[in-house]
Write a protein that holds these residues in place. Structure first.
Motif, PDB file in Angstrom:
ATOM      1  N   LYS A 119       0.866  -1.187   0.000  1.00  0.00           N
ATOM      2  CA  LYS A 119       0.000   0.000   0.000  1.00  0.00           C
ATOM      3  C   LYS A 119       0.892   1.222   0.000  1.00  0.00           C
ATOM      4  O   LYS A 119       1.827   1.336   0.771  1.00  0.00           O
ATOM      5  N   ASN A 120       0.628   2.161  -0.950  1.00  0.00           N
ATOM      6  CA  ASN A 120       1.402   3.377  -0.995  1.00  0.00           C
ATOM      7  C   ASN A 120       1.108   4.244   0.213  1.00  0.00           C
ATOM      8  O   ASN A 120       0.015   4.225   0.769  1.00  0.00           O
ATOM      9  N   GLU A 121       2.109   5.042   0.596  1.00  0.00           N
ATOM     10  CA  GLU A 121       1.897   5.957   1.718  1.00  0.00           C
ATOM     11  C   GLU A 121       0.931   7.068   1.348  1.00  0.00           C
ATOM     12  O   GLU A 121       0.287   7.647   2.217  1.00  0.00           O
ATOM     13  N   VAL A 122       0.874   7.417   0.071  1.00  0.00           N
ATOM     14  CA  VAL A 122      -0.023   8.475  -0.404  1.00  0.00           C
ATOM     15  C   VAL A 122      -0.855   7.897  -1.543  1.00  0.00           C
ATOM     16  O   VAL A 122      -0.294   7.413  -2.531  1.00  0.00           O
ATOM     17  N   GLU A 123      -2.151   7.944  -1.380  1.00  0.00           N
ATOM     18  CA  GLU A 123      -3.026   7.399  -2.419  1.00  0.00           C
ATOM     19  C   GLU A 123      -3.998   8.469  -2.907  1.00  0.00           C
ATOM     20  O   GLU A 123      -4.597   9.183  -2.098  1.00  0.00           O
ATOM     21  N   ARG A 153      11.424  15.889   3.026  1.00  0.00           N
ATOM     22  CA  ARG A 153      11.241  15.433   1.664  1.00  0.00           C
ATOM     23  C   ARG A 153       9.760  15.277   1.396  1.00  0.00           C
ATOM     24  O   ARG A 153       8.944  15.205   2.297  1.00  0.00           O
ATOM     25  N   LEU A 154       9.441  15.218   0.117  1.00  0.00           N
ATOM     26  CA  LEU A 154       8.074  14.973  -0.317  1.00  0.00           C
ATOM     27  C   LEU A 154       7.890  13.506  -0.689  1.00  0.00           C
ATOM     28  O   LEU A 154       8.755  12.924  -1.331  1.00  0.00           O
ATOM     29  N   THR A 155       6.765  12.949  -0.280  1.00  0.00           N
ATOM     30  CA  THR A 155       6.334  11.643  -0.757  1.00  0.00           C
ATOM     31  C   THR A 155       5.106  11.876  -1.617  1.00  0.00           C
ATOM     32  O   THR A 155       4.129  12.473  -1.158  1.00  0.00           O
ATOM     33  N   PHE A 156       5.162  11.386  -2.841  1.00  0.00           N
ATOM     34  CA  PHE A 156       4.159  11.737  -3.839  1.00  0.00           C
ATOM     35  C   PHE A 156       3.122  10.642  -4.021  1.00  0.00           C
ATOM     36  O   PHE A 156       3.437   9.448  -3.941  1.00  0.00           O
ATOM     37  N   GLY A 157       1.887  11.073  -4.324  1.00  0.00           N
ATOM     38  CA  GLY A 157       0.919  10.151  -4.868  1.00  0.00           C
ATOM     39  C   GLY A 157       1.212   9.912  -6.339  1.00  0.00           C
ATOM     40  O   GLY A 157       2.112  10.546  -6.917  1.00  0.00           O
ATOM     41  N   SER A 185      -5.410  10.535   0.227  1.00  0.00           N
ATOM     42  CA  SER A 185      -5.318   9.966   1.577  1.00  0.00           C
ATOM     43  C   SER A 185      -3.887   9.547   1.836  1.00  0.00           C
ATOM     44  O   SER A 185      -3.204   9.060   0.925  1.00  0.00           O
ATOM     45  N   TYR A 186      -3.436   9.716   3.065  1.00  0.00           N
ATOM     46  CA  TYR A 186      -2.060   9.370   3.385  1.00  0.00           C
ATOM     47  C   TYR A 186      -2.005   8.623   4.706  1.00  0.00           C
ATOM     48  O   TYR A 186      -2.924   8.731   5.532  1.00  0.00           O
ATOM     49  N   SER A 187      -0.953   7.855   4.879  1.00  0.00           N
ATOM     50  CA  SER A 187      -0.900   6.970   6.038  1.00  0.00           C
ATOM     51  C   SER A 187       0.245   7.304   6.991  1.00  0.00           C
ATOM     52  O   SER A 187       0.444   6.626   7.985  1.00  0.00           O
ATOM     53  N   VAL A 188       1.015   8.342   6.677  1.00  0.00           N
ATOM     54  CA  VAL A 188       2.168   8.698   7.505  1.00  0.00           C
ATOM     55  C   VAL A 188       1.933  10.040   8.178  1.00  0.00           C
ATOM     56  O   VAL A 188       1.061  10.810   7.763  1.00  0.00           O
ATOM     57  N   GLY A 189       2.720  10.297   9.234  1.00  0.00           N
ATOM     58  CA  GLY A 189       2.653  11.607   9.858  1.00  0.00           C
ATOM     59  C   GLY A 189       3.299  12.644   8.964  1.00  0.00           C
ATOM     60  O   GLY A 189       4.350  12.393   8.382  1.00  0.00           O
ATOM     61  N   ILE A 190       2.669  13.778   8.816  1.00  0.00           N
ATOM     62  CA  ILE A 190       3.187  14.770   7.887  1.00  0.00           C
ATOM     63  C   ILE A 190       3.290  16.133   8.558  1.00  0.00           C
ATOM     64  O   ILE A 190       2.641  16.401   9.570  1.00  0.00           O
ATOM     65  N   SER A 191       4.141  16.973   7.960  1.00  0.00           N
ATOM     66  CA  SER A 191       4.223  18.369   8.388  1.00  0.00           C
ATOM     67  C   SER A 191       3.298  19.239   7.552  1.00  0.00           C
ATOM     68  O   SER A 191       2.802  20.253   8.025  1.00  0.00           O
ATOM     69  N   ALA A 192       3.138  18.878   6.294  1.00  0.00           N
ATOM     70  CA  ALA A 192       2.305  19.665   5.382  1.00  0.00           C
ATOM     71  C   ALA A 192       1.997  18.821   4.161  1.00  0.00           C
ATOM     72  O   ALA A 192       2.574  17.738   3.966  1.00  0.00           O
ATOM     73  N   LEU A 193       1.114  19.332   3.332  1.00  0.00           N
ATOM     74  CA  LEU A 193       0.703  18.624   2.124  1.00  0.00           C
ATOM     75  C   LEU A 193       0.684  19.610   0.964  1.00  0.00           C
ATOM     76  O   LEU A 193       0.232  20.756   1.117  1.00  0.00           O
TER      77      LEU A 193
END
Lengths: 117, 112
Positions: free
Chosen positions: B1-5, B99-103, B24-32
């Protein structure tokens, strides 16, 4: 120019060759990011520089990939012994500050499209 | 499952329609971030959100931190809105790196 500049815009090489991709960020931006985008996919993180140092290189796929930013401005992504699977668009982005809430906006370059035959 | 869907993966609309793209995302984030990518690869940052809602012209972005969900809305869509829209979350802190994690993106096509 005023934006993030990446060169070359297109690079075709043969398997096993060495490749360098260059990113010239916006003047004064201390944070610089490299991402890789394969066809039909979202970009994937490779490496993040804060100034001259690589603050996070956890996204580099293997030791054939290396990046430098010796003077805290221009960065070069280096790929040794290229493989067909390295074919992708390599994106560079810069920010005045690390990308956190209420700090610098993120600016992307146009990308360098690498094709390994 | 991707962290960002993101959903949908592809969206075709008629000019003038109201459009919603979900993330939708499954990790803790600072911003989107919501990003727009046109053919040829250029990426433009549309919004950066850490809470609530932002509006710019016909674009509206919302985020619900508790539910780990964000939406991008386009009102009165136009063919020039046709592009790939990418949701990316900011992972990390100023001291540990950022860093950014992308959908995987949503391909939007708006027909005249």
């Amino acid at each position: 120019g005023a934006g993030v500049s990446q060169t070359p815009s297109n690079k075709v090489t043969e398997k096993g060759k060495y490749v360098e991709l260059r990113c010239d960020p916006i003047s004064g931006h201390t944070a610089l990011y490299w991402y890789r985008q394969s066809l039909g996919q979202g970009p994937e993180f490779l490496i993040y520089f804060q100034g001259t140092g690589a603050a996070d290189d956890s996204g580099l796929p293997n030791d054939r990939f290396f990046a430098v930013r010796p003077e805290g401005s221009v960065s070069t992504l280096k790929i040794q012994r290229t493989e067909r699977g390295d074919s992708a668009v390599y994106l560079c982005a810069s920010s005045q500050k690390p990308v956190l809430p209420n700090t610098g906006e993120l600016f992307f370059g146009e990308g360098s499209r690498l094709t390994v035959l | 499952k991707n962290e960002v869907e993101q959903s949908p993966q592809n969206l075709t609309a008629q000019e003038g329609e109201f459009i919603t793209i979900n993330c939708s995302y499954s990790v803790g984030i600072s911003a989107l971030h919501w990003l727009q990518q046109h053919p040829g690869g250029g990426i433009v940052s549309l919004f950066m959100l850490s809470s609530g809602k932002k509006k710019h012209g016909r674009l509206i972005a919302t985020i619900n931190i508790q539910e780990k969900h964000s939406s991008l809305h386009i009102t009165a869509s136009h063919p020039r809105d046709s592009a790939v829209y990418i949701c990316a979350v900011v992972v990390g802190t100023e001291t540990s790196g950022s860093r950014l994690t992308f959908g995987e993106g949503t391909q939007l096509t708006v027909n005249p």
